[in-house]
Design an enzyme around this catalytic site. Structure first.
Site, mmCIF file in Angstrom:
data_model
loop_
_atom_site.group_PDB
_atom_site.id
_atom_site.type_symbol
_atom_site.label_atom_id
_atom_site.label_comp_id
_atom_site.label_asym_id
_atom_site.label_seq_id
_atom_site.Cartn_x
_atom_site.Cartn_y
_atom_site.Cartn_z
ATOM 1 N N ASP A 1 -42.116 -56.044 -27.334
ATOM 2 C CA ASP A 1 -41.687 -57.294 -27.972
ATOM 3 C C ASP A 1 -40.507 -57.110 -28.918
ATOM 4 O OD1 ASP A 1 -43.185 -55.853 -30.053
ATOM 5 O OD2 ASP A 1 -42.947 -57.706 -31.213
ATOM 6 N N ASP B 1 -41.150 -43.250 -29.215
ATOM 7 C CA ASP B 1 -39.840 -43.306 -29.869
ATOM 8 C C ASP B 1 -39.708 -42.113 -30.808
ATOM 9 O OD1 ASP B 1 -37.442 -44.040 -30.976
ATOM 10 O OD2 ASP B 1 -38.194 -45.802 -32.010
ATOM 11 N N ASP C 1 -46.902 -48.138 -24.914
ATOM 12 C CA ASP C 1 -45.716 -48.621 -24.227
ATOM 13 C C ASP C 1 -44.575 -47.612 -24.282
ATOM 14 O OD1 ASP C 1 -45.369 -48.951 -26.978
ATOM 15 O OD2 ASP C 1 -44.848 -51.078 -26.877
ATOM 16 N N LYS D 1 -38.095 -42.398 -25.242
ATOM 17 C CA LYS D 1 -36.683 -42.467 -25.618
ATOM 18 C C LYS D 1 -36.091 -41.078 -25.745
ATOM 19 C CE LYS D 1 -36.231 -46.860 -27.949
ATOM 20 N NZ LYS D 1 -36.051 -47.550 -29.230
ATOM 21 N N PHE E 1 -32.935 -50.392 -28.172
ATOM 22 C CA PHE E 1 -34.114 -51.215 -28.391
ATOM 23 C C PHE E 1 -34.389 -52.071 -27.158
ATOM 24 C CE2 PHE E 1 -36.647 -54.752 -29.942
ATOM 25 C CZ PHE E 1 -37.623 -54.074 -30.648
ATOM 26 N N VAL E 2 -35.557 -51.833 -26.528
ATOM 27 C CA VAL E 2 -35.865 -52.531 -25.280
ATOM 28 C C VAL E 2 -37.034 -53.501 -25.448
ATOM 29 C CG1 VAL E 2 -34.961 -50.731 -23.750
ATOM 30 C CG2 VAL E 2 -37.329 -50.589 -24.546
ATOM 31 N N GLY F 1 -48.397 -53.473 -27.443
ATOM 32 C CA GLY F 1 -47.305 -53.146 -26.530
ATOM 33 C C GLY F 1 -47.721 -52.613 -25.174
ATOM 34 N N ARG G 1 -42.741 -60.160 -24.422
ATOM 35 C CA ARG G 1 -43.738 -59.265 -23.821
ATOM 36 C C ARG G 1 -44.032 -59.638 -22.369
ATOM 37 N NH1 ARG G 1 -45.936 -56.201 -28.041
ATOM 38 N NH2 ARG G 1 -46.332 -57.319 -29.989
HETATM 39 P P1 5GP Z 1 -42.927 -44.297 -32.564
HETATM 40 O O1 5GP Z 1 -44.092 -44.253 -33.509
HETATM 41 O O2 5GP Z 1 -43.037 -43.338 -31.419
HETATM 42 O O3 5GP Z 1 -41.620 -44.171 -33.288
HETATM 43 O O4 5GP Z 1 -42.834 -45.751 -31.998
HETATM 44 C C1 5GP Z 1 -43.764 -46.221 -31.176
HETATM 45 C C2 5GP Z 1 -43.938 -47.720 -31.320
HETATM 46 O O5 5GP Z 1 -42.766 -48.393 -31.832
HETATM 47 C C3 5GP Z 1 -44.167 -48.248 -29.949
HETATM 48 O O6 5GP Z 1 -45.554 -48.320 -29.663
HETATM 49 C C4 5GP Z 1 -43.506 -49.612 -29.985
HETATM 50 O O7 5GP Z 1 -44.457 -50.580 -30.369
HETATM 51 C C5 5GP Z 1 -42.438 -49.509 -31.045
HETATM 52 N N1 5GP Z 1 -41.099 -49.294 -30.438
HETATM 53 C C6 5GP Z 1 -40.357 -48.161 -30.438
HETATM 54 N N2 5GP Z 1 -39.197 -48.317 -29.790
HETATM 55 C C7 5GP Z 1 -39.184 -49.601 -29.346
HETATM 56 C C8 5GP Z 1 -38.252 -50.374 -28.573
HETATM 57 O O8 5GP Z 1 -37.168 -49.947 -28.128
HETATM 58 N N3 5GP Z 1 -38.598 -51.665 -28.327
HETATM 59 C C9 5GP Z 1 -39.772 -52.213 -28.762
HETATM 60 N N4 5GP Z 1 -40.002 -53.483 -28.460
HETATM 61 N N5 5GP Z 1 -40.683 -51.513 -29.483
HETATM 62 C C10 5GP Z 1 -40.395 -50.213 -29.766
HETATM 63 MG MG MG Z 2 -43.667 -54.231 -31.374
HETATM 64 MG MG MG Z 3 -46.706 -49.996 -30.087
#
Ligand code: 5GP
Ligand code: MG
Ligand code: MG
Length: 177
Positions: A152, A96, A93, A124, A145-146, A38, A158
């Site tokens: 992706d 979340d 990227d 987020k 969700f972006v 990402g 991407r």
């Molecule tokens: P976390 O572990 O902080 O919950 O999530 C991080 C990973 O989840 C990011 O590196 C990304 O790959 C994926 N992710 C989280 N939110 C989104 C979103 O809104 N869109 C996309 N495409 N990937 C996300």
């Molecule tokens: Mg992904």
């Molecule tokens: Mg990621």
């Protein structure tokens, strides 16, 4: 597709992010590690705007196996360069839930890094984020969700030069492709 952050806003945001990181490290060399896949697009833009000496590496982490809901996190550090006694900046990227960067930071620290900081394009705004906040953030966004600029949905989108939100019909269409 609804545009959330356009190309010129991304350009400004990444420049600001680079300035912040530059002033934080004050010219000290760093090891910049891209969280694949990402951060691919952000990473390429960011490292060219940072002015300190850099070693560049990649680590693989993925939690979104085939959808918009997070699954179990897998880390693959086989391709990672040596981080022992290095000041590491992890670049991802999006932050979340925080699970990915929290676990990756711990893994890099365990490999003997002298310090681990984190930089993300997007953070987020949502409740229930775990672990430390990222050290450097370009944009805070609503809990949607972006895709685009490296992010992706089912390995697509991407390449988009902007950050967008998929409409429900696009989500269905992508799954059928
Ligand atoms: P976390 O572990 O902080 O919950 O999530 C991080 C990973 O989840 C990011 O590196 C990304 O790959 C994926 N992710 C989280 N939110 C989104 C979103 O809104 N869109 C996309 N495409 N990937 C996300
Ligand atoms: Mg992904
Ligand atoms: Mg990621």
């Amino acid at each position: 597709m609804r545009t959330l952050i356009d190309e010129s806003q991304l350009d400004d945001g990444v420049s600001k992010l680079a300035k912040e990181i530059d002033s934080n490290y004050g010219g000290r060399p760093i090891t910049v590690v891209a969280v694949m896949t990402g951060s691919l697009v952000l990473f390429a833009d960011l490292i060219r705007r940072l002015s300190m000496p850099q070693r560049v590496g990649v680590i693989h982490a993925s939690s979104y196996r085939g959808g918009t809901q997070a699954g179990k996190l897998e880390i693959d550090s086989k391709m990672l360069i040596d981080v022992q006694n290095r000041d590491v900046l992890l670049v991802d990227d999006i932050y979340d839930t925080g699970a990915t960067l929290t676990k990756l930071s711990a893994a890099i620290a365990e490999m003997g890094a002298s310090s681990v900081s984190t930089a993300v394009l997007l953070k987020k705004l949502r409740p229930k984020q775990i672990g430390p906040k990222p050290d450097f953030v370009a944009f805070e966004i609503p809990d949607e969700f972006v895709v685009g600029y490296g992010l992706d949905y089912l390995d697509m989108y991407r390449n988009l030069p902007f950050i967008g939100v998929l409409e429900p019909d696009e989500i269905e269409a992508t799954a059928r492709q």
